[in-house]
Design a protein around this motif. Structure first.
Motif, PDB file in Angstrom:
ATOM      1  N   UNK B  36      27.200   6.683  16.309  1.00 25.46           N
ATOM      2  CA  UNK B  36      25.861   7.279  16.315  1.00 25.46           C
ATOM      3  C   UNK B  36      25.678   8.177  15.100  1.00 25.46           C
ATOM      4  N   UNK B  37      26.692   9.028  14.843  1.00 29.97           N
ATOM      5  CA  UNK B  37      26.582   9.942  13.703  1.00 29.97           C
ATOM      6  C   UNK B  37      26.489   9.147  12.400  1.00 29.97           C
ATOM      7  N   UNK B  38      27.366   8.132  12.261  1.00 30.50           N
ATOM      8  CA  UNK B  38      27.349   7.325  11.045  1.00 30.50           C
ATOM      9  C   UNK B  38      26.012   6.602  10.917  1.00 30.50           C
ATOM     10  N   UNK B  39      25.545   6.044  12.030  1.00 31.60           N
ATOM     11  CA  UNK B  39      24.277   5.304  12.008  1.00 31.60           C
ATOM     12  C   UNK B  39      23.121   6.188  11.584  1.00 31.60           C
ATOM     13  N   UNK B  40      23.054   7.398  12.197  1.00 28.46           N
ATOM     14  CA  UNK B  40      21.951   8.296  11.847  1.00 28.46           C
ATOM     15  C   UNK B  40      22.080   8.783  10.412  1.00 28.46           C
ATOM     16  N   UNK B  43      20.888   6.342   8.218  1.00 27.55           N
ATOM     17  CA  UNK B  43      19.433   6.334   8.313  1.00 27.55           C
ATOM     18  C   UNK B  43      18.772   7.341   7.390  1.00 27.55           C
ATOM     19  N   UNK B  44      19.538   8.359   6.984  1.00 27.17           N
ATOM     20  CA  UNK B  44      18.948   9.399   6.136  1.00 27.17           C
ATOM     21  C   UNK B  44      18.833   8.969   4.679  1.00 27.17           C
ATOM     22  N   UNK B  45      19.562   7.901   4.314  1.00 27.18           N
ATOM     23  CA  UNK B  45      19.504   7.426   2.932  1.00 27.18           C
ATOM     24  C   UNK B  45      18.148   6.781   2.710  1.00 27.18           C
ATOM     25  N   UNK B  46      17.253   7.504   2.067  1.00 27.00           N
ATOM     26  CA  UNK B  46      15.871   7.033   2.002  1.00 27.00           C
ATOM     27  C   UNK B  46      15.684   5.847   1.060  1.00 27.00           C
ATOM     28  N   UNK B  47      16.583   5.734   0.070  1.00 26.59           N
ATOM     29  CA  UNK B  47      16.331   4.740  -0.972  1.00 26.59           C
ATOM     30  C   UNK B  47      16.809   3.345  -0.583  1.00 26.59           C
ATOM     31  N   UNK B  48      17.810   3.247   0.297  1.00 24.00           N
ATOM     32  CA  UNK B  48      18.367   1.936   0.618  1.00 24.00           C
ATOM     33  C   UNK B  48      17.963   1.531   2.034  1.00 24.00           C
ATOM     34  N   UNK B  49      16.923   0.715   2.138  1.00 18.65           N
ATOM     35  CA  UNK B  49      16.409   0.403   3.461  1.00 18.65           C
ATOM     36  C   UNK B  49      17.362  -0.450   4.284  1.00 18.65           C
ATOM     37  N   UNK B  50      18.063  -1.403   3.621  1.00 23.89           N
ATOM     38  CA  UNK B  50      18.967  -2.259   4.398  1.00 23.89           C
ATOM     39  C   UNK B  50      20.105  -1.447   4.993  1.00 23.89           C
ATOM     40  N   UNK B  51      20.479  -0.353   4.295  1.00 23.25           N
ATOM     41  CA  UNK B  51      21.527   0.523   4.817  1.00 23.25           C
ATOM     42  C   UNK B  51      21.026   1.226   6.085  1.00 23.25           C
ATOM     43  N   UNK B  52      19.774   1.658   6.050  1.00 19.73           N
ATOM     44  CA  UNK B  52      19.203   2.332   7.231  1.00 19.73           C
ATOM     45  C   UNK B  52      19.125   1.357   8.397  1.00 19.73           C
ATOM     46  N   UNK B  53      18.731   0.115   8.086  1.00 17.73           N
ATOM     47  CA  UNK B  53      18.664  -0.909   9.121  1.00 17.73           C
ATOM     48  C   UNK B  53      20.046  -1.126   9.734  1.00 17.73           C
ATOM     49  N   UNK B  54      21.056  -1.255   8.875  1.00 17.70           N
ATOM     50  CA  UNK B  54      22.423  -1.443   9.351  1.00 17.70           C
ATOM     51  C   UNK B  54      22.864  -0.246  10.179  1.00 17.70           C
ATOM     52  N   UNK B  55      22.475   0.962   9.731  1.00 10.80           N
ATOM     53  CA  UNK B  55      22.828   2.167  10.458  1.00 10.80           C
ATOM     54  C   UNK B  55      22.308   2.147  11.884  1.00 10.80           C
ATOM     55  N   UNK B  56      21.050   1.694  12.047  1.00  8.33           N
ATOM     56  CA  UNK B  56      20.485   1.654  13.392  1.00  8.33           C
ATOM     57  C   UNK B  56      21.264   0.673  14.258  1.00  8.33           C
ATOM     58  N   UNK B  57      21.699  -0.453  13.677  1.00  7.12           N
ATOM     59  CA  UNK B  57      22.476  -1.432  14.445  1.00  7.12           C
ATOM     60  C   UNK B  57      23.816  -0.838  14.884  1.00  7.12           C
ATOM     61  N   UNK B  58      24.480  -0.136  13.939  1.00  5.92           N
ATOM     62  CA  UNK B  58      25.770   0.491  14.265  1.00  5.92           C
ATOM     63  C   UNK B  58      25.598   1.477  15.412  1.00  5.92           C
ATOM     64  N   UNK B  59      24.548   2.313  15.336  1.00 11.37           N
ATOM     65  CA  UNK B  59      24.297   3.304  16.374  1.00 11.37           C
ATOM     66  C   UNK B  59      24.051   2.668  17.728  1.00 11.37           C
ATOM     67  N   UNK B  60      23.190   1.642  17.766  1.00 12.52           N
ATOM     68  CA  UNK B  60      22.888   0.977  19.033  1.00 12.52           C
ATOM     69  C   UNK B  60      24.162   0.358  19.599  1.00 12.52           C
ATOM     70  N   UNK B  61      24.948  -0.267  18.711  1.00 14.84           N
ATOM     71  CA  UNK B  61      26.213  -0.842  19.162  1.00 14.84           C
ATOM     72  C   UNK B  61      27.093   0.223  19.807  1.00 14.84           C
ATOM     73  N   UNK B  62      27.123   1.405  19.190  1.00 15.49           N
ATOM     74  CA  UNK B  62      27.946   2.484  19.714  1.00 15.49           C
ATOM     75  C   UNK B  62      27.539   2.919  21.102  1.00 15.49           C
ATOM     76  N   UNK B  63      26.236   3.161  21.333  1.00 18.73           N
ATOM     77  CA  UNK B  63      25.850   3.673  22.658  1.00 18.73           C
ATOM     78  C   UNK B  63      25.994   2.586  23.720  1.00 18.73           C
ATOM     79  N   UNK B  64      25.771   1.315  23.334  1.00 18.98           N
ATOM     80  CA  UNK B  64      25.941   0.239  24.314  1.00 18.98           C
ATOM     81  C   UNK B  64      27.407   0.126  24.716  1.00 18.98           C
ATOM     82  N   UNK B  65      28.309   0.364  23.753  1.00 18.48           N
ATOM     83  CA  UNK B  65      29.745   0.290  24.045  1.00 18.48           C
ATOM     84  C   UNK B  65      30.123   1.266  25.157  1.00 18.48           C
TER      85      UNK B  65
END
Lengths: 249, 366
Positions: B36-40, B43-65
């Motif tokens: 969650x921390x890594x994902x969020x 998400x703060x990296x404003x310039x790289x959108x694909x990184x933010x997208x990946x971050x949200x996936x990592x976070x969701x994966x974490x809480x579902x785990x």
């Protein structure tokens, strides 16, 4: 114009009679009631239901307006421009979430009553106001804005004295949409025990009594028509005044 | 800290809140927190959108785990009828991560094809998660397991109500809209009536269809045979149909009304008949506006179809209102969550269609 005035007067009179003296309409509704069943809803006074219905809509639409307009102001400033896509996303999601689903999902949190209805109406009302406020702030005449800056108005003064008044008619159109949608949607709130005119309709559904359904639906419908009409009049008056302001500038 | 999960002795009683660290073994919780921390943070990296997208996936994966492992662990020590469900902490984290995902996606501005691929990918991942049985320990899924057959019947019914009524409204609404566009008199007669229909609260509309249709079912020969009766599918369908009519008609009129006169003159000058002009020029050009209306109606219909559950019309509303009556939260969720998912997917799909039609004429223009 005169014809419209008479029609409005008649509608108001009809509404007042329906709410305060529903028993006058017994002969009208009787054919729709089940044989021997009650014709006029009497469990709760229609006046108190109407007032709490309007109150809910007023609070929800008021909150939605304040939040949506503040958000629109924020993201149309240079400092807040980065949040524009995010706020679009949020208000869009608010509109995509079905209100009944919002009601159902918030019941475990707020319990039965008016809480879930307020949340549902608030979320549903955000988008029209926000979109219209964005349009309003986005289409200000550049010459007027330059004049305001040239006069030495501070940012704050520009916002309060120029931008908001000029955008007001467009914002009001958004509020009108939001209020009219809320009036109808609030009836659904009675499925989770909010005190609205939906109570009358649901009582009719549960007891197979079309007279109740008609009665509740008619009152809400007339409220919606009258409020819509009143807000259109306010909009026109505002637009006319803004027109004069623009000419003077 | 807000509770992450809730455990209850059975499906009706009030539950006991469980905090994140009490939910699962320490290793799982630390993996989740890190994700969650890594994902969020990503998400703060404003310039790289694909990184933010990946971050949200990592976070969701974490809480579902933690949710899946935690549900199994909690149930292992509890009674037979015990149930575990996600609590406010989980939902808020999920909401924040999904908002991050939506924001990153909208900033990436993917084309219609890419958006469709992402949608299919996300739905596929969600489907695989459901299919894997990892979520079967959650209370909503137990509720589903108990009524899988009726769930899919309800889903079919919901789709039939929402899309069927829209298709019917389109079949009637397009010709009506074209007529209104051509004849000012028709416009003056039709639009006010449709707007008036719109002021009837949805609940009352469903209610009013019952006596009308039961009268039709009783007095028109053969009507009952094709399923027209006071309660059930027919009144819900008709109510949704009437609600859909105004947006379809008024947007057809608006779409046709805003076409550049020069284009229309050119079409006439080329020797097109009125019919040809309508089919080859006016309708294709007005399509984005018309489709935008259909998007609104579709999303709205999916939501309103829930009310059908109140008058025996079937659909997911059946579960919602049963759940409200029994104060069984899981049953409410079983009806409400698929409705929300369906509405969002429909919205995204329709947006893709609108974009496709908007793009086509631009490419064709010289």
């Amino acid at each position: 114009m005169r014809k419209g005035l008479i029609l409005r007067g008649l509608l108001v009179a009809l509404l007042v009679a329906l709410v305060l003296r529903p028993e006058l309409f017994t002969p009208l509704f009787a054919p729709f009631a089940p044989n021997g069943g009650p014709v006029i809803y009497q469990r709760t006074s229609l006046l108190s239901l109407s007032l709490s219905h309007l109150g809910l809509v007023a609070v929800a639409s008021g909150l939605a307006t304040v939040v949506a307009v503040s958000l629109a102001i924020l993201v149309t400033r240079p400092a807040g421009a980065a949040f524009r896509p995010l706020s679009r996303t949020i208000t869009n999601i608010g509109q995509t979430f079905p209100p009944v689903a919002v009601l159902a999902l918030t019941v475990p949190v707020f319990g039965f009553g008016s809480g879930p209805t307020l949340v549902a109406l608030f979320l549903y009302g955000l988008l029209p106001v926000f979109e219209n406020a964005m349009t309003g702030f986005g289409t200000l005449p550049p010459r007027t804005m330059e004049a305001a800056r040239g006069m030495g108005l501070t940012r704050w003064q520009q916002l309060w004295q120029v931008e908001l008044p000029l955008a007001a008619p467009v914002i009001l159109t958004g509020i009108r949409l939001s209020v009219v949608i809320s009036l109808g949607t609030a009836t659904i709130g009675s499925t989770v025990a909010a005190a609205t005119l939906g109570e009358v309709i649901i009582a009719g559904l549960l007891t197979d009594n079309t007279a109740y359904v008609l009665q509740g639906g008619l009152i809400v419908g007339i409220f919606a028509v009258l409020l819509y009409d009143a807000l259109v009049l306010v909009e026109r008056a505002l637009a006319r005044r803004m027109g004069r302001v623009q000419q003077a500038a | 800290m807000l509770p992450f999960g809730v455990i209850r002795e059975n499906r009706i009683v009030l539950g006991e809140d469980v905090a994140l660290w009490a939910m699962a073994p320490p290793w799982a919780v630390s993996v989740t927190l890190a994700a969650v921390v890594a994902g969020l943070a990503m998400g703060l990296v404003r310039s790289r959108q694909w990184l933010r997208f990946a971050g949200s996936l990592v976070g969701v994966g974490g809480i579902v785990l933690t949710l899946t492992i935690g549900a199994r662990a909690l149930l292992a020590d509890a009674g037979e009828l015990a149930r575990v469900s996600p609590a406010i902490g989980f939902w808020l984290l999920l909401l924040a991560l999904l908002l991050l995902m939506a924001d990153a996606l909208s900033a990436m501005r993917p084309g219609p094809g890419a958006r469709f691929a992402i949608l299919v990918g996300l739905l596929g991942a969600f489907g695989a998660l459901l299919g894997s049985g990892a979520l079967m320990d959650l209370s909503v899924m137990q509720e589903y397991a108990g009524r899988a057959a009726s769930f899919w019947t309800a889903a079919q019914r919901h789709v039939a109500l929402a899309i069927g009524s829209l298709a019917a409204a389109a079949l009637v609404g397009f010709p009506l809209g074209i007529l209104c566009h051509r004849r000012a008199k028709a416009r003056g007669a039709v639009l006010p009536v449709l707007s008036l229909l719109q002021t009837i609260p949805s609940l009352a509309m469903f209610g009013l269809m019952i006596p009308i249709l039961s009268w039709v079912g009783a007095s028109v020969p053969g009507a009952r045979a094709i399923g027209i009766a006071g309660i059930g599918f027919a009144p819900a369908f008709l109510a949704l149909f009437l609600y859909s009519l105004l947006p379809v008609v008024s947007n057809t009129v608006a779409g046709l009304g805003t076409l550049p006169p020069a284009t229309l003159e050119a079409a006439t000058g080329m020797g097109m008949t009125t019919r040809q002009r309508l089919m080859r020029v006016e309708l294709p050009l007005a399509l984005p506006v018309i489709l935008a209306a259909i998007r609104i109606v579709l999303v709205q219909n999916i939501g309103l179809a829930v009310i059908a559950g109140l008058i025996g019309g079937g659909g997911f509303g059946t579960f919602v209102f049963q759940g409200l009556n029994q104060t069984a939260t899981d049953l409410i969720l079983l009806g409400a969550l698929p409705t929300v998912l369906m509405a969002i997917v429909a919205g995204v799909l329709m947006d893709i269609c609108v974009d496709l039609t908007r793009r086509a004429p631009k490419g064709a223009a010289p």
